[in-house]
Design a protein around this motif. Structure first.
Motif, PDB file in Angstrom:
ATOM      1  N   GLY A   1      43.421  53.863  38.104  1.00 29.15           N
ATOM      2  CA  GLY A   1      42.440  53.599  39.138  1.00 29.15           C
ATOM      3  C   GLY A   1      41.034  53.518  38.589  1.00 29.15           C
ATOM      4  N   ARG A   2      40.778  54.221  37.494  1.00 32.76           N
ATOM      5  CA  ARG A   2      39.463  54.168  36.850  1.00 32.76           C
ATOM      6  C   ARG A   2      39.287  52.892  36.034  1.00 32.76           C
ATOM      7  N   VAL A   3      40.236  52.619  35.146  1.00 32.41           N
ATOM      8  CA  VAL A   3      40.041  51.525  34.179  1.00 32.41           C
ATOM      9  C   VAL A   3      40.430  50.168  34.748  1.00 32.41           C
ATOM     10  N   GLY A   4      41.311  50.130  35.741  1.00 32.33           N
ATOM     11  CA  GLY A   4      41.635  48.869  36.409  1.00 32.33           C
ATOM     12  C   GLY A   4      42.676  48.022  35.729  1.00 32.33           C
ATOM     13  N   LEU A   5      42.832  48.130  34.414  1.00 31.03           N
ATOM     14  CA  LEU A   5      43.821  47.361  33.677  1.00 31.03           C
ATOM     15  C   LEU A   5      43.954  47.955  32.293  1.00 31.03           C
ATOM     16  N   LEU A   6      45.058  47.637  31.625  1.00 33.80           N
ATOM     17  CA  LEU A   6      45.298  48.070  30.250  1.00 33.80           C
ATOM     18  C   LEU A   6      45.591  46.844  29.410  1.00 33.80           C
ATOM     19  N   GLN A   7      44.838  46.657  28.339  1.00 32.46           N
ATOM     20  CA  GLN A   7      45.058  45.492  27.483  1.00 32.46           C
ATOM     21  C   GLN A   7      46.296  45.708  26.623  1.00 32.46           C
ATOM     22  N   ILE A   8      47.066  44.638  26.443  1.00 29.83           N
ATOM     23  CA  ILE A   8      48.274  44.650  25.615  1.00 29.83           C
ATOM     24  C   ILE A   8      47.960  43.962  24.288  1.00 29.83           C
TER      25      ILE A   8
ATOM     26  N   LEU B   1      48.224  44.846  31.495  1.00 33.83           N
ATOM     27  CA  LEU B   1      48.962  45.444  32.606  1.00 33.83           C
ATOM     28  C   LEU B   1      47.982  45.631  33.746  1.00 33.83           C
ATOM     29  N   LEU B   2      48.367  45.162  34.937  1.00 37.48           N
ATOM     30  CA  LEU B   2      47.470  45.138  36.079  1.00 37.48           C
ATOM     31  C   LEU B   2      48.158  45.716  37.310  1.00 37.48           C
ATOM     32  N   PRO B   3      47.393  46.335  38.219  1.00 35.41           N
ATOM     33  CA  PRO B   3      47.991  46.801  39.474  1.00 35.41           C
ATOM     34  C   PRO B   3      48.553  45.633  40.281  1.00 35.41           C
ATOM     35  N   LEU B   4      49.681  45.855  40.929  1.00 36.70           N
ATOM     36  CA  LEU B   4      50.321  44.791  41.703  1.00 36.70           C
ATOM     37  C   LEU B   4      49.378  44.174  42.726  1.00 36.70           C
ATOM     38  N   ARG B   5      48.516  44.972  43.314  1.00 36.37           N
ATOM     39  CA  ARG B   5      47.666  44.461  44.389  1.00 36.37           C
ATOM     40  C   ARG B   5      46.715  43.369  43.907  1.00 36.37           C
ATOM     41  N   LEU B   6      46.515  43.258  42.586  1.00 35.13           N
ATOM     42  CA  LEU B   6      45.615  42.232  42.066  1.00 35.13           C
ATOM     43  C   LEU B   6      46.282  40.861  41.951  1.00 35.13           C
ATOM     44  N   HIS B   7      47.591  40.786  42.135  1.00 32.71           N
ATOM     45  CA  HIS B   7      48.272  39.502  42.003  1.00 32.71           C
ATOM     46  C   HIS B   7      47.626  38.416  42.867  1.00 32.71           C
TER      47      HIS B   7
END
Length: 401
Positions: free
Chosen positions: A38-45, A92-98
């Motif tokens: 919730g803080r970072v919003g996404l994780l880079q792969i 990796l992104l939260p589903l709600r951002l789709h």
């Protein structure tokens, strides 16, 4: 217009990234992972695995040792909470951002070679789409065995089938259902991966999507320049400034001046300024704290370049170098390698920043032992070179007693 000192801006930025949050009292669980996400919003792969996969490390930096299978479960098992797509980079992104990224799916690919193949060989795109629909889940390698091949350089020596998959992934017509043991993507259709409420969610207009992504970037950064905000989700120039202006006019972004910054800053209205940051942790080269190198230099006075693609003889600090965050400053950098066969965390180099405090080597030694334990390695080897190598070696021996 509010004015911030560089120290205030730095602490606001670290707090926004979760470094001021309380540490878990015991072993981190899914709730703790969700808080960081919730803080970072996404994780880079990233595919480099000389130490640990990049997407696992930001959670470690904020939570300490945790079970990486918790993140795998959130991403690849039902009910999923994350999905793979292009965010900052592959992420990796939260589903709600789709729904808020469908404008990108409708746009042309960032790589010209991928667009060219899609334009010149639509029959191949159709064939790959049908193969995934009929036989999925599939890896690119499984698809390639039967794929029509094309000579020529498409970049990274990809076959045409891989490139077609990359096009369909960009377009959102296939998604990643899991990663195999070699970390290769396993593709399937979105309707077999995403929950119905995400698939059926309306697609917002692009200007609304840009505003939402800027809101998320602002919350994750705390205080940021226009370029920082645009970089977080790699947003296009077109429409960005209009969306930014809308948020400023709605008081969802607050203009600020930051000492030493050449560009205006924008403060998130709910950003926190802690009195201090208590941290002693290594940070991935792909962590949001440092992934925009100009911002890292502006916030921390830390000049940082990843040297993975630099010839060995020309590297300054090493191959896979992690900054060391001590409280609210980046005080050292360490080149690290997980020697899994030998059960060792190797330190090819360790370097101190010019203003590193006296306790740097002690704190870093404790962190390296903690990291080694999390990685399942038995020992930490002595540093091989660097101006911090001697003091760090002494502290590592003392910490191991």
């Amino acid at each position: 217009m509010e004015t911030l000192t560089p120290t205030q801006a730095r602490r606001i930025a670290l707090a926004a990234q979760g470094f001021a949050d309380p540490k878990p009292g015991g072993e981190p669980d899914r709730r703790h992972l969700r808080r960081v996400l919730g803080r970072v919003g996404l994780l880079q792969i990233d595919s480099v695995n000389v130490l640990q996969r990049a997407h696992y490390l930001p959670l470690y930096s904020r939570l300490g040792p945790y079970r990486t299978d918790l993140l795998d479960t959130l991403t690849y098992r039902r009910p999923r909470e994350l999905f793979e797509y292009w965010g900052h980079e592959a992420s990796l992104l939260p589903l709600r951002l789709h729904p808020y990224l469908r404008w990108r799916m409708a746009d042309g690919h960032a790589w010209g070679g991928v667009q060219r193949l899609a334009r010149e060989h639509p029959q191949l795109i159709d064939w790959v789409r049908a193969e995934v629909a009929g036989k999925g889940p599939l890896t690119a390698t499984e698809l390639e065995a039967d794929a029509p091949r094309r000579t020529g350089n498409w970049g990274w020596n990809w076959t045409a089938a891989k490139i077609a998959l990359e096009w369909l992934f960009w377009r959102g017509e296939v998604l990643v259902t899991r990663r195999n043991s070699g970390f290769a993507r396993v593709y399937d259709l979105p309707e077999r991966i995403l929950p119905a409420e995400i698939l059926d969610a309306p697609t917002p207009p692009q200007d609304e999507a840009l505003r939402e992504l800027i809101r998320l970037s602002s919350a994750a950064l705390g205080v940021a320049t226009e370029a920082d905000l645009r970089d977080y989700f790699r947003l296009p120039v077109a429409g960005f400034r209009a969306a930014l202006r809308d948020l400023v006019e709605a008081d969802e972004l607050l203009p600020v001046e930051v000492g030493g910054w050449r560009q205006p800053g924008y403060l998130h209205p709910r950003a926190k300024l802690p009195r201090w940051i208590r941290a002693a942790t290594l940070v991935s080269p792909f962590d949001p704290v440092v992934w925009r190198r100009e911002r890292a230099e502006r916030l921390f006075g830390f000049s940082y370049r990843i040297e993975i693609y630099t010839p060995a003889a020309q590297r300054t600090h090493g191959y896979y170098v992690l900054p060391f965050l001590l409280d609210d400053r980046l005080v050292a950098r360490v080149d690290l390698k997980a020697d899994r066969a030998a059960g060792l965390l190797r330190i090819p180099a360790a370097w101190a920043e010019l203003d590193a405090p006296p306790e740097t080597a002690t704190a870093l030694a404790a962190e390296l032992h903690r990291l080694s334990g999390w990685l399942g390695l038995g020992e930490v080897a002595a540093p091989e070179r660097g101006d911090l190598a001697g003091p760090l070696a002494d502290e590592l021996r003392a910490a191991a007693v």
